[in-house]
Each structure stands twice: as C-alpha cells, then as structure tokens.
Write a protein that holds these residues in place. Sequence first.
Motif, short mmCIF file in Angstrom:
data_model
loop_
_atom_site.label_atom_id
_atom_site.label_comp_id
_atom_site.label_asym_id
_atom_site.label_seq_id
_atom_site.Cartn_x
_atom_site.Cartn_y
_atom_site.Cartn_z
N ILE A 137 0.83 -1.21 0.00
CA ILE A 137 0.00 0.00 0.00
C ILE A 137 0.86 1.25 0.00
N LEU A 138 1.89 1.26 0.87
CA LEU A 138 2.73 2.44 1.00
C LEU A 138 3.51 2.69 -0.29
N THR A 139 3.97 1.63 -0.94
CA THR A 139 4.68 1.79 -2.21
C THR A 139 3.77 2.39 -3.26
N GLN A 153 -2.44 -6.99 -7.08
CA GLN A 153 -1.39 -7.91 -7.50
C GLN A 153 -0.10 -7.64 -6.73
N ASP A 154 0.15 -6.38 -6.42
CA ASP A 154 1.35 -6.02 -5.67
C ASP A 154 1.39 -6.69 -4.30
N VAL A 155 0.24 -6.86 -3.68
CA VAL A 155 0.19 -7.44 -2.34
C VAL A 155 0.88 -8.79 -2.31
N ARG A 156 0.59 -9.64 -3.31
CA ARG A 156 1.20 -10.96 -3.37
C ARG A 156 2.69 -10.88 -3.72
N LYS A 157 3.09 -9.85 -4.46
CA LYS A 157 4.49 -9.72 -4.84
C LYS A 157 5.39 -9.51 -3.63
N PHE A 158 4.85 -8.96 -2.56
CA PHE A 158 5.66 -8.69 -1.39
C PHE A 158 5.74 -9.88 -0.43
N LEU A 159 5.13 -10.99 -0.81
CA LEU A 159 5.19 -12.19 0.01
C LEU A 159 6.28 -13.12 -0.51
N PRO A 160 6.95 -13.87 0.37
CA PRO A 160 8.02 -14.78 -0.08
C PRO A 160 7.45 -15.92 -0.92
#
Length: 214
Positions: free
Chosen positions: A114-116, A199-206
């Motif tokens: 969110i912040l990004t 989609q970004d939310v999942r990108k930040f997960l390992p």
Amino acid sequence: MLVHTHEKIPIARLLTFLEHGERMANECAKAQASLVPDSGSRRFLLSQARQEAAHAVVFQGAIAWLAPRHLGDAPFLPALEEYRKKLNDALGRQDLLETILAEQVILEGLGEAILTRIEEGLAKRAAPFGRLRRILLQQEEAHHGFGRRMLERAMAEGRTDAETLRRRAEDYLAFTDRMVLTLSDLFESIAEDPTAWAQDVRKFLPPWLTEVPV
C-alpha cells in the motif's frame, strides 16, 4: 502541489487504514519482544515498536494536513479487526512463529504494498515530505525482511516448514484480500489502478508462502 482537492479525502482514508495497521504492529512487536529468546531480536522488535508508533503519528499528521475534518475517518474494515483478533490469539498462545508470519511477513507486506503504491501516487503529484516518506518505506522493508529471515531460519532448523506456514497463512491472507476489496474504491477515486495494487500485495510475500510445490 498536485494533490487535487477531490483526492485529499480518499488519500487521507487510505492513510488512516495504514495508521490503524501501524498501531496494531506496534502492539504486536512489543509483545513479540517478550517471546524471542535472543537479545538481538529483542532489540530489533523494540526498535520496530518505536518506529511503528512514530509511523502512526506521521500518518496522523498527514491526515490532519490533507483532510482535517475527516481525521480518524477510516474505511469500514471488519476484516482488519478480525485480523487483529486472530493475531492476538496467536500472541496469547505465545506462538511466536505464527505472529511473525501474520505481522512481519503478511501485514508488513500488505503495508509495504500500500505504502509503495501511495508513494508512487504522491511522488507524481509532487507531494511534500518525500524524504520522510522514503524513510518510512525503508523501515517497513526492514521489518518485513526481519520476519522473512526469522521464518526461513526456523524452517532451516526444522522448527516449522513451508506447508505448515502456508496453512497458517490462509486465514490471514483471506482477511487481507477482503481489505483489498474494500480499499479498491479509494484507489479508483484517485485514478490509481486497484487491480495492479491487488497484484502487488502478493508480490511482497516470499515465494515459499505463495507457491505450492508440484
């Protein structure tokens, strides 16, 4: 600056959501500091707790500057409260690994996404306090990285495994998906693509959390 009048309230409401998340993270990090066995991790978590409290104050100030009449006017997010209850249950059971998964990995990953996305929007609108915003984002990245390393070390030592973590993550990720759905309208109202953000939310997960091995 280029933040238009009609964008101020939606951005303020997004920041209010982040403020609530920072206060949750502050409480969690303080509780986690009493559960970790080593002094280095304890110092990091106490530092994180202080940073999260400071972030909440910064967001509150930004909200007051953007839309003072809407201070505290958060999106209606029952999923966030359900997330808090589940996280507090794990803290009550002193399940350190689940709390790290829920807070530093998933919740911090959500906040970082969110912040990004907000940072990109504010930067193109020439919003002030750019250096301060970048510091906040760097600190969120550090908290997220700490959580990933803690869980990867636990897996390497055989204290947990990816399958167990994926199973425990299911409810937390379902809550974040519901948050995304609610916040999408706010992104659309400031001409930001909610699909790209989701989609970004999942990108930040390992990858070991999101990719099920064949």
